[in-house]
Design a protein around this motif. Structure first.
Motif, PDB file in Angstrom:
ATOM      1  N   LYS A  50      -4.933   3.401  16.220  1.00 60.77           N
ATOM      2  CA  LYS A  50      -5.372   2.208  15.510  1.00 60.77           C
ATOM      3  C   LYS A  50      -6.236   1.320  16.412  1.00 60.77           C
ATOM      4  O   LYS A  50      -7.273   0.809  15.996  1.00 60.77           O
ATOM      5  CB  LYS A  50      -4.158   1.439  14.997  1.00 60.77           C
ATOM      6  N   THR A  71      -8.468   5.876  10.557  1.00 68.77           N
ATOM      7  CA  THR A  71      -7.776   4.634  10.218  1.00 68.77           C
ATOM      8  C   THR A  71      -6.594   4.910   9.303  1.00 68.77           C
ATOM      9  O   THR A  71      -5.507   4.344   9.493  1.00 68.77           O
ATOM     10  CB  THR A  71      -8.752   3.649   9.536  1.00 68.77           C
ATOM     11  N   SER A 104      -2.433   4.304  10.336  1.00 67.46           N
ATOM     12  CA  SER A 104      -1.497   3.388   9.671  1.00 67.46           C
ATOM     13  C   SER A 104      -1.181   3.875   8.261  1.00 67.46           C
ATOM     14  O   SER A 104      -1.771   3.418   7.288  1.00 67.46           O
ATOM     15  CB  SER A 104      -2.081   1.977   9.617  1.00 67.46           C
ATOM     16  N   GLU A 140       0.255   4.063   4.763  1.00 64.05           N
ATOM     17  CA  GLU A 140       0.702   2.983   3.888  1.00 64.05           C
ATOM     18  C   GLU A 140       2.190   3.071   3.593  1.00 64.05           C
ATOM     19  O   GLU A 140       2.863   2.067   3.460  1.00 64.05           O
ATOM     20  CB  GLU A 140      -0.100   3.024   2.586  1.00 64.05           C
ATOM     21  N   LYS A 160       4.526   3.913   5.477  1.00 65.65           N
ATOM     22  CA  LYS A 160       5.347   3.436   6.601  1.00 65.65           C
ATOM     23  C   LYS A 160       5.286   1.922   6.736  1.00 65.65           C
ATOM     24  O   LYS A 160       6.137   1.338   7.373  1.00 65.65           O
ATOM     25  CB  LYS A 160       4.895   4.087   7.906  1.00 65.65           C
ATOM     26  N   ASN A 161       4.279   1.282   6.163  1.00 68.14           N
ATOM     27  CA  ASN A 161       4.111  -0.158   6.283  1.00 68.14           C
ATOM     28  C   ASN A 161       5.105  -0.949   5.437  1.00 68.14           C
ATOM     29  O   ASN A 161       5.285  -2.134   5.635  1.00 68.14           O
ATOM     30  CB  ASN A 161       2.694  -0.577   5.897  1.00 68.14           C
TER      31      ASN A 161
END
Length: 177
Positions: free
Chosen positions: A3, A162, A166, A168, A170-171
């Motif tokens: 990231k 990207t 990251s 999504e 896991k966010n």
């Protein structure tokens, strides 16, 4: 780590310079197309005169305009998509996985088209064909094709990295709902 790398590359001097170049091409080619079209209409329909070769000039700038616009769409990730995957997959992890697959396919296609554009340029450098009226070398508009597909491939690779950096799903605390 991935990231930070993608953010660093995206904010680098080179990235800003490339963005300035293609955005300037969009503005300049748009203005030239507009002014040439106005001149052609005024000369042809009002003054009853013909402006020889203006269509060739407009076409060259239109190709640059089109491909630089494509670059901008790739950078902003704002191309029109028929994204029906989210309808079929309710799981965020499955939707993310399909997005990664879709990005990978985009990269394969854009790299393939970049290679074809490169071959086209090499072939036409050897032959050096020109337009019929003004004898504009065809590599002038064709270089826009190579420039466009190359940067579209680079931006697609950046979007893939990207997305990989990251996920999504896991966010949201690891929930897949």
């Amino acid at each position: 780590m991935l990231k930070k790398f993608t953010e660093g590359v995206g904010n680098s001097f080179l990235a800003r310079a490339v963005t300035w170049v293609y955005q300037s091409c969009i503005v300049i080619s748009g203005l030239v197309i507009f002014l040439a079209m106005v001149a052609e209409v005024v000369l042809r329909y009002i003054l009853k005169m013909n402006l020889f070769g203006i269509d060739e000039v407009i076409l060259c700038f239109a190709i640059w305009f089109y491909f630089c616009g494509g670059i901008n769409g790739s950078k902003e990730d704002s191309q029109i998509r028929a994204d029906i995957i989210s309808v079929f997959f309710k799981s965020k992890k499955a939707a993310w996985t399909m997005r990664i697959v879709s990005r990978t396919i985009e990269i394969i296609v854009t790299v393939f088209l970049t290679i074809l554009a490169y071959d086209l340029i090499l072939n036409n450098i050897a032959r050096m064909p020109t337009t019929q009226g003004l004898k504009i070398p065809l590599i002038v508009p064709q270089f826009a094709i190579l420039f466009g597909w190359t940067l579209m491939a680079v931006y697609n690779i950046g979007h893939l990295l990207t997305s990989l950096a990251s996920p999504e799903w896991k966010n949201d605390g690891g929930e897949e709902g």
